[in-house]
Design a protein around this motif. Structure first.
Motif, PDB file in Angstrom:
ATOM      1  N   LEU A 103     -13.672   3.483  -5.887  1.00 17.89           N
ATOM      2  CA  LEU A 103     -12.565   2.745  -6.504  1.00 17.89           C
ATOM      3  C   LEU A 103     -11.883   1.953  -5.397  1.00 17.89           C
ATOM      4  CD1 LEU A 103     -10.882   5.381  -8.874  1.00 17.89           C
ATOM      5  CD2 LEU A 103     -12.165   3.360  -9.550  1.00 17.89           C
ATOM      6  N   PRO A 104     -11.185   0.867  -5.749  1.00 19.26           N
ATOM      7  CA  PRO A 104     -10.440   0.131  -4.720  1.00 19.26           C
ATOM      8  C   PRO A 104      -9.299   0.985  -4.174  1.00 19.26           C
ATOM      9  CG  PRO A 104      -9.905  -0.709  -6.901  1.00 19.26           C
ATOM     10  CD  PRO A 104     -11.021   0.286  -7.075  1.00 19.26           C
ATOM     11  N   ARG A 105      -8.796   0.623  -3.025  1.00 20.15           N
ATOM     12  CA  ARG A 105      -7.631   1.308  -2.471  1.00 20.15           C
ATOM     13  C   ARG A 105      -6.409   0.940  -3.323  1.00 20.15           C
ATOM     14  NH1 ARG A 105      -8.159   5.285   0.915  1.00 20.15           N
ATOM     15  NH2 ARG A 105      -6.222   4.744   1.929  1.00 20.15           N
ATOM     16  N   PRO A 106      -5.489   1.881  -3.516  1.00 21.25           N
ATOM     17  CA  PRO A 106      -4.294   1.560  -4.297  1.00 21.25           C
ATOM     18  C   PRO A 106      -3.325   0.700  -3.494  1.00 21.25           C
ATOM     19  CG  PRO A 106      -4.136   3.777  -3.408  1.00 21.25           C
ATOM     20  CD  PRO A 106      -5.512   3.271  -3.066  1.00 21.25           C
ATOM     21  N   ILE A 107      -2.429   0.081  -4.215  1.00 17.78           N
ATOM     22  CA  ILE A 107      -1.362  -0.715  -3.622  1.00 17.78           C
ATOM     23  C   ILE A 107      -0.169   0.208  -3.460  1.00 17.78           C
ATOM     24  CG2 ILE A 107       0.187  -2.671  -3.979  1.00 17.78           C
ATOM     25  CD1 ILE A 107      -2.124  -3.761  -5.850  1.00 17.78           C
ATOM     26  N   LYS A 108       0.389   0.283  -2.269  1.00 18.61           N
ATOM     27  CA  LYS A 108       1.532   1.152  -1.988  1.00 18.61           C
ATOM     28  C   LYS A 108       2.813   0.397  -2.340  1.00 18.61           C
ATOM     29  CE  LYS A 108       2.667   5.053   0.124  1.00 18.61           C
ATOM     30  NZ  LYS A 108       2.432   6.306  -0.526  1.00 18.61           N
ATOM     31  N   LEU A 109       3.516   0.855  -3.380  1.00 16.54           N
ATOM     32  CA  LEU A 109       4.742   0.185  -3.813  1.00 16.54           C
ATOM     33  C   LEU A 109       5.979   0.740  -3.125  1.00 16.54           C
ATOM     34  CD1 LEU A 109       4.012  -0.130  -7.623  1.00 16.54           C
ATOM     35  CD2 LEU A 109       3.652  -1.823  -5.826  1.00 16.54           C
ATOM     36  N   SER A 110       5.944   2.018  -2.780  1.00 16.28           N
ATOM     37  CA  SER A 110       7.019   2.667  -2.037  1.00 16.28           C
ATOM     38  C   SER A 110       6.422   3.910  -1.389  1.00 16.28           C
ATOM     39  CB  SER A 110       8.174   3.053  -2.975  1.00 16.28           C
ATOM     40  OG  SER A 110       7.804   4.142  -3.809  1.00 16.28           O
ATOM     41  N   THR A 111       7.235   4.672  -0.707  1.00 14.55           N
ATOM     42  CA  THR A 111       6.706   5.871  -0.048  1.00 14.55           C
ATOM     43  C   THR A 111       6.169   6.881  -1.050  1.00 14.55           C
ATOM     44  OG1 THR A 111       8.907   6.849  -0.001  1.00 14.55           O
ATOM     45  CG2 THR A 111       8.181   5.655   1.983  1.00 14.55           C
ATOM     46  N   ALA A 112       6.645   6.825  -2.273  1.00 12.15           N
ATOM     47  CA  ALA A 112       6.226   7.807  -3.275  1.00 12.15           C
ATOM     48  C   ALA A 112       5.469   7.197  -4.454  1.00 12.15           C
ATOM     49  CB  ALA A 112       7.450   8.558  -3.790  1.00 12.15           C
ATOM     50  N   MET A 113       5.093   5.912  -4.361  1.00 13.24           N
ATOM     51  CA  MET A 113       4.439   5.291  -5.518  1.00 13.24           C
ATOM     52  C   MET A 113       3.305   4.364  -5.103  1.00 13.24           C
ATOM     53  SD  MET A 113       5.987   2.899  -8.571  1.00 13.24           S
ATOM     54  CE  MET A 113       7.263   4.058  -8.981  1.00 13.24           C
ATOM     55  N   SER A 114       2.123   4.669  -5.626  1.00 15.72           N
ATOM     56  CA  SER A 114       0.946   3.826  -5.425  1.00 15.72           C
ATOM     57  C   SER A 114       0.357   3.503  -6.788  1.00 15.72           C
ATOM     58  CB  SER A 114      -0.109   4.552  -4.596  1.00 15.72           C
ATOM     59  OG  SER A 114       0.382   4.846  -3.317  1.00 15.72           O
ATOM     60  N   ARG A 115      -0.190   2.310  -6.917  1.00 13.96           N
ATOM     61  CA  ARG A 115      -0.814   1.899  -8.176  1.00 13.96           C
ATOM     62  C   ARG A 115      -2.098   1.135  -7.882  1.00 13.96           C
ATOM     63  NH1 ARG A 115       2.173   5.188  -9.628  1.00 13.96           N
ATOM     64  NH2 ARG A 115       3.767   5.114 -11.226  1.00 13.96           N
ATOM     65  N   TRP A 116      -3.029   1.205  -8.816  1.00  8.57           N
ATOM     66  CA  TRP A 116      -4.290   0.487  -8.725  1.00  8.57           C
ATOM     67  C   TRP A 116      -4.235  -0.724  -9.642  1.00  8.57           C
ATOM     68  CZ3 TRP A 116      -4.012   5.569  -7.707  1.00  8.57           C
ATOM     69  CH2 TRP A 116      -4.839   6.094  -6.708  1.00  8.57           C
ATOM     70  N   SER A 117      -4.771  -1.840  -9.163  1.00 10.20           N
ATOM     71  CA  SER A 117      -4.895  -3.035  -9.993  1.00 10.20           C
ATOM     72  C   SER A 117      -5.996  -2.775 -11.013  1.00 10.20           C
ATOM     73  CB  SER A 117      -5.254  -4.243  -9.131  1.00 10.20           C
ATOM     74  OG  SER A 117      -5.730  -5.290  -9.944  1.00 10.20           O
ATOM     75  N   ASN A 118      -5.671  -2.880 -12.292  1.00 10.89           N
ATOM     76  CA  ASN A 118      -6.675  -2.647 -13.336  1.00 10.89           C
ATOM     77  C   ASN A 118      -7.794  -3.686 -13.284  1.00 10.89           C
ATOM     78  OD1 ASN A 118      -5.361  -0.372 -14.262  1.00 10.89           O
ATOM     79  ND2 ASN A 118      -4.161  -1.492 -15.770  1.00 10.89           N
ATOM     80  N   ALA A 119      -7.477  -4.920 -12.883  1.00  6.18           N
ATOM     81  CA  ALA A 119      -8.503  -5.950 -12.752  1.00  6.18           C
ATOM     82  C   ALA A 119      -9.506  -5.558 -11.668  1.00  6.18           C
ATOM     83  CB  ALA A 119      -7.860  -7.297 -12.433  1.00  6.18           C
TER      84      ALA A 119
END
Length: 91
Positions: free
Chosen positions: A65-81
């Protein structure tokens, strides 16, 4: 002095309305992944791939899977695209 205790109720598995809301939220998250729209949490991806959250992180670490995007110290999200088009995508 007399003390009164007020019981606070929280939605749980025995609350049908809460269960329906939770399922609707999960269904929307899965539809977003399928359509490649928006961003997903490890929990949403785990439900989509029928895997554990730790497996999602392992797949990101090894390139399934791609690496997630780090939005804050406690939140990461993956681009669905990116998840939908990732070459080594987990099955």
């Amino acid at each position: 002095m007399h003390s009164t205790h007020v019981k606070t109720t929280y939605p749980n598995a025995t609350d049908p309305a809460a269960s329906r809301r939770k399922q609707a939220k999960l269904d929307a998250a899965i539809a977003a992944i399928e359509n490649g729209v928006g961003y997903s949490s490890d929990q949403s991806l785990a439900a989509y791939f029928n895997a554990s959250r730790s497996t999602i992180w392992e797949w990101a670490r090894v390139g399934k899977l791609p690496r997630p995007i780090k939005l804050s110290t406690a939140m990461s999200r993956w681009s669905n695209a990116e998840v939908k088009t990732w070459p080594g995508r987990a099955a």
